[in-house]
Design a protein around this motif. Sequence first.
Motif, PDB file in Angstrom:
ATOM      1  N   PRO A  85       0.665  -1.102  -0.043  1.00  0.00           N
ATOM      2  CA  PRO A  85       0.022  -0.075   0.041  1.00  0.00           C
ATOM      3  C   PRO A  85       0.915   1.621   0.315  1.00  0.00           C
ATOM      4  O   PRO A  85       2.177   1.079   0.452  1.00  0.00           O
ATOM      5  CB  PRO A  85      -0.553  -0.529   1.225  1.00  0.00           C
ATOM      6  CG  PRO A  85      -0.600  -1.921   1.479  1.00  0.00           C
ATOM      7  CD  PRO A  85       0.880  -2.470   0.836  1.00  0.00           C
ATOM      8  N   ALA A  86       0.508   2.575  -0.473  1.00  0.00           N
ATOM      9  CA  ALA A  86       1.231   3.781  -0.564  1.00  0.00           C
ATOM     10  C   ALA A  86       1.520   3.849   0.676  1.00  0.00           C
ATOM     11  O   ALA A  86       2.934   4.753   0.686  1.00  0.00           O
ATOM     12  CB  ALA A  86      -0.252   4.505  -1.202  1.00  0.00           C
ATOM     13  N   GLU A  87       0.988   3.855   2.083  1.00  0.00           N
ATOM     14  CA  GLU A  87       1.594   4.330   3.390  1.00  0.00           C
ATOM     15  C   GLU A  87       3.089   3.008   3.850  1.00  0.00           C
ATOM     16  O   GLU A  87       3.372   3.266   4.533  1.00  0.00           O
ATOM     17  CB  GLU A  87       0.472   4.407   4.353  1.00  0.00           C
ATOM     18  CG  GLU A  87       0.025   2.662   4.809  1.00  0.00           C
ATOM     19  CD  GLU A  87      -1.316   2.604   3.494  1.00  0.00           C
ATOM     20  OE1 GLU A  87      -1.993   1.218   3.960  1.00  0.00           O
ATOM     21  OE2 GLU A  87      -1.340   3.178   2.793  1.00  0.00           O
ATOM     22  N   VAL A  88       3.246   2.656   2.563  1.00  0.00           N
ATOM     23  CA  VAL A  88       4.033   1.711   3.214  1.00  0.00           C
ATOM     24  C   VAL A  88       5.974   1.834   2.948  1.00  0.00           C
ATOM     25  O   VAL A  88       6.469   2.226   1.646  1.00  0.00           O
ATOM     26  CB  VAL A  88       4.106  -0.025   2.748  1.00  0.00           C
ATOM     27  CG1 VAL A  88       5.752  -1.145   3.152  1.00  0.00           C
ATOM     28  CG2 VAL A  88       2.925  -0.182   3.056  1.00  0.00           C
ATOM     29  N   ASP A  89       6.045   2.205   4.288  1.00  0.00           N
ATOM     30  CA  ASP A  89       7.664   2.390   3.982  1.00  0.00           C
ATOM     31  C   ASP A  89       8.486   1.569   3.136  1.00  0.00           C
ATOM     32  O   ASP A  89       8.964   0.923   4.090  1.00  0.00           O
ATOM     33  CB  ASP A  89       8.317   3.511   4.514  1.00  0.00           C
ATOM     34  CG  ASP A  89      10.028   3.706   4.497  1.00  0.00           C
ATOM     35  OD1 ASP A  89      10.608   3.661   3.178  1.00  0.00           O
ATOM     36  OD2 ASP A  89      10.597   4.649   5.098  1.00  0.00           O
ATOM     37  N   GLU A  90       8.811   1.006   1.981  1.00  0.00           N
ATOM     38  CA  GLU A  90       9.713  -0.136   2.050  1.00  0.00           C
ATOM     39  C   GLU A  90      11.096  -0.024   2.046  1.00  0.00           C
ATOM     40  O   GLU A  90      11.685  -1.103   2.056  1.00  0.00           O
ATOM     41  CB  GLU A  90      10.092   0.222   0.122  1.00  0.00           C
ATOM     42  CG  GLU A  90       8.863  -0.683  -0.485  1.00  0.00           C
ATOM     43  CD  GLU A  90       7.974   0.505  -0.690  1.00  0.00           C
ATOM     44  OE1 GLU A  90       6.980   0.288  -1.339  1.00  0.00           O
ATOM     45  OE2 GLU A  90       8.186   1.770  -0.453  1.00  0.00           O
ATOM     46  N   PHE A  91      11.975   1.001   2.228  1.00  0.00           N
ATOM     47  CA  PHE A  91      13.455   1.151   3.592  1.00  0.00           C
ATOM     48  C   PHE A  91      12.694   0.600   4.725  1.00  0.00           C
ATOM     49  O   PHE A  91      13.622  -0.168   5.061  1.00  0.00           O
ATOM     50  CB  PHE A  91      13.279   2.636   4.105  1.00  0.00           C
ATOM     51  CG  PHE A  91      13.831   2.863   2.861  1.00  0.00           C
ATOM     52  CD1 PHE A  91      15.277   3.592   2.555  1.00  0.00           C
ATOM     53  CD2 PHE A  91      12.748   4.044   2.000  1.00  0.00           C
ATOM     54  CE1 PHE A  91      15.910   4.464   1.376  1.00  0.00           C
ATOM     55  CE2 PHE A  91      13.561   5.263   0.549  1.00  0.00           C
ATOM     56  CZ  PHE A  91      14.992   5.622   0.037  1.00  0.00           C
ATOM     57  N   ALA A  92      11.586   0.983   5.231  1.00  0.00           N
ATOM     58  CA  ALA A  92      11.512   0.143   6.720  1.00  0.00           C
ATOM     59  C   ALA A  92      11.143  -1.001   6.453  1.00  0.00           C
ATOM     60  O   ALA A  92      11.322  -1.701   7.497  1.00  0.00           O
ATOM     61  CB  ALA A  92      10.466   1.074   7.296  1.00  0.00           C
ATOM     62  N   ARG A  93      10.390  -1.216   5.241  1.00  0.00           N
ATOM     63  CA  ARG A  93      10.187  -2.490   5.951  1.00  0.00           C
ATOM     64  C   ARG A  93      11.206  -3.691   5.195  1.00  0.00           C
ATOM     65  O   ARG A  93      11.279  -5.079   5.643  1.00  0.00           O
ATOM     66  CB  ARG A  93       9.072  -2.528   3.931  1.00  0.00           C
ATOM     67  CG  ARG A  93       8.482  -4.609   3.959  1.00  0.00           C
ATOM     68  CD  ARG A  93       7.735  -4.797   5.299  1.00  0.00           C
ATOM     69  NE  ARG A  93       6.718  -4.415   4.963  1.00  0.00           N
ATOM     70  CZ  ARG A  93       4.969  -4.922   4.994  1.00  0.00           C
ATOM     71  NH1 ARG A  93       5.163  -5.538   3.790  1.00  0.00           N
ATOM     72  NH2 ARG A  93       3.977  -3.708   5.155  1.00  0.00           N
ATOM     73  N   ALA A  94      12.278  -2.981   4.370  1.00  0.00           N
ATOM     74  CA  ALA A  94      13.061  -4.503   3.607  1.00  0.00           C
ATOM     75  C   ALA A  94      14.077  -4.297   4.837  1.00  0.00           C
ATOM     76  O   ALA A  94      15.550  -4.780   5.264  1.00  0.00           O
ATOM     77  CB  ALA A  94      13.162  -3.778   2.578  1.00  0.00           C
ATOM     78  N   GLY A  95      14.657  -2.892   6.167  1.00  0.00           N
ATOM     79  CA  GLY A  95      15.090  -2.252   6.873  1.00  0.00           C
ATOM     80  C   GLY A  95      16.649  -1.781   6.318  1.00  0.00           C
ATOM     81  O   GLY A  95      17.740  -2.138   6.255  1.00  0.00           O
ATOM     82  N   ILE A  96      16.141  -1.060   5.190  1.00  0.00           N
ATOM     83  CA  ILE A  96      17.450  -0.548   4.212  1.00  0.00           C
ATOM     84  C   ILE A  96      17.586   0.638   5.329  1.00  0.00           C
ATOM     85  O   ILE A  96      16.885   1.681   5.141  1.00  0.00           O
ATOM     86  CB  ILE A  96      16.618  -0.232   3.052  1.00  0.00           C
ATOM     87  CG1 ILE A  96      16.606  -1.518   2.595  1.00  0.00           C
ATOM     88  CG2 ILE A  96      18.186   0.925   1.957  1.00  0.00           C
ATOM     89  CD1 ILE A  96      15.489  -1.715   0.693  1.00  0.00           C
ATOM     90  N   GLU A  97      18.805   0.959   5.292  1.00  0.00           N
ATOM     91  CA  GLU A  97      19.339   2.149   6.152  1.00  0.00           C
ATOM     92  C   GLU A  97      18.959   3.722   4.525  1.00  0.00           C
ATOM     93  O   GLU A  97      19.231   3.269   3.810  1.00  0.00           O
ATOM     94  CB  GLU A  97      20.664   2.105   6.675  1.00  0.00           C
ATOM     95  CG  GLU A  97      20.959   3.928   7.561  1.00  0.00           C
ATOM     96  CD  GLU A  97      22.656   3.654   7.865  1.00  0.00           C
ATOM     97  OE1 GLU A  97      23.311   5.021   8.190  1.00  0.00           O
ATOM     98  OE2 GLU A  97      22.978   2.738   7.921  1.00  0.00           O
ATOM     99  N   LYS A  98      18.321   4.495   5.571  1.00  0.00           N
ATOM    100  CA  LYS A  98      18.888   5.792   4.299  1.00  0.00           C
ATOM    101  C   LYS A  98      19.753   7.081   4.608  1.00  0.00           C
ATOM    102  O   LYS A  98      20.188   7.073   6.354  1.00  0.00           O
ATOM    103  CB  LYS A  98      16.731   6.091   5.449  1.00  0.00           C
ATOM    104  CG  LYS A  98      16.125   5.732   4.739  1.00  0.00           C
ATOM    105  CD  LYS A  98      14.454   6.346   4.959  1.00  0.00           C
ATOM    106  CE  LYS A  98      13.375   5.877   5.552  1.00  0.00           C
ATOM    107  NZ  LYS A  98      12.118   6.786   5.337  1.00  0.00           N
ATOM    108  N   ALA A  99      19.978   7.862   4.208  1.00  0.00           N
ATOM    109  CA  ALA A  99      20.877   8.976   3.900  1.00  0.00           C
ATOM    110  C   ALA A  99      20.466   9.665   2.837  1.00  0.00           C
ATOM    111  O   ALA A  99      18.933   9.704   2.772  1.00  0.00           O
ATOM    112  CB  ALA A  99      21.696   8.158   3.355  1.00  0.00           C
ATOM    113  N   PRO A 100      19.869  11.521   3.845  1.00  0.00           N
ATOM    114  CA  PRO A 100      19.286  12.155   2.818  1.00  0.00           C
ATOM    115  C   PRO A 100      20.332  12.450   1.539  1.00  0.00           C
ATOM    116  O   PRO A 100      21.817  12.256   1.462  1.00  0.00           O
ATOM    117  CB  PRO A 100      19.673  13.189   3.975  1.00  0.00           C
ATOM    118  CG  PRO A 100      20.831  13.421   5.167  1.00  0.00           C
ATOM    119  CD  PRO A 100      20.111  11.610   4.539  1.00  0.00           C
TER     120      PRO A 100
END
Length: 201
Positions: free
Chosen positions: A103-118
């Motif tokens: 769904p649109a409200e799912v953050d795939e970074f969080a779902r997959a455990g991927i670290e974000k950077a700006p």
Amino acid sequence: MFYRPEEGHGLPHNPFNAIVTPRPIGWISSRGADGQDNLAPYSFFNAVAYVPPQVMFASTSAKEDRGDTKDSVANIRETGVFCVNIVSYALRDVMNVSSGSYPAEVDEFARAGIEKAPCETIDCARVAAAPANLECRLTQIVQLEGPSNFVVFGQVTGIHMRDEHLVDGRFDVTTFRPLSRLGYRDYACVDNLFSLARPDD
């Protein structure tokens, strides 16, 4: 064998994307106007110009919660920016997790455990562990023939390269083994290189 696409191929699976291979993967991160981050891989992706540097990716399906397209294109329509994250062999599994139809409200970074950077030049997240990231500003979205077929073009405004992949002044892809998409559910990675001199060299 010869077939006309409009008449069908008669095979168990469509051979088209097995013929056009390998294809680089554009792992596209985007952010909606509401601040929601999204991350999804696209195998209809490539660089299209040097000066200024420009890239493209194509989205060819839709989700019920996004109308005529998917999250990436919907977000880019709203904010005008996106980031291309290069997929290394080491990131293959988390990339695959991010390919799900969430769904649109799912953050795939969080779902997959991927670290974000700006990002530096745009308001968007990028994959911190990617060997390279291309920050892009939208130049145009072109609708192609067929339902939900859109090509997104962007001008690259910032480039990140991880230092460990710079060897003797070159970005050495063998140090991270970039992933490419083949047909069906198949992938390949770059393990070795060879060079050819052009006639004008």
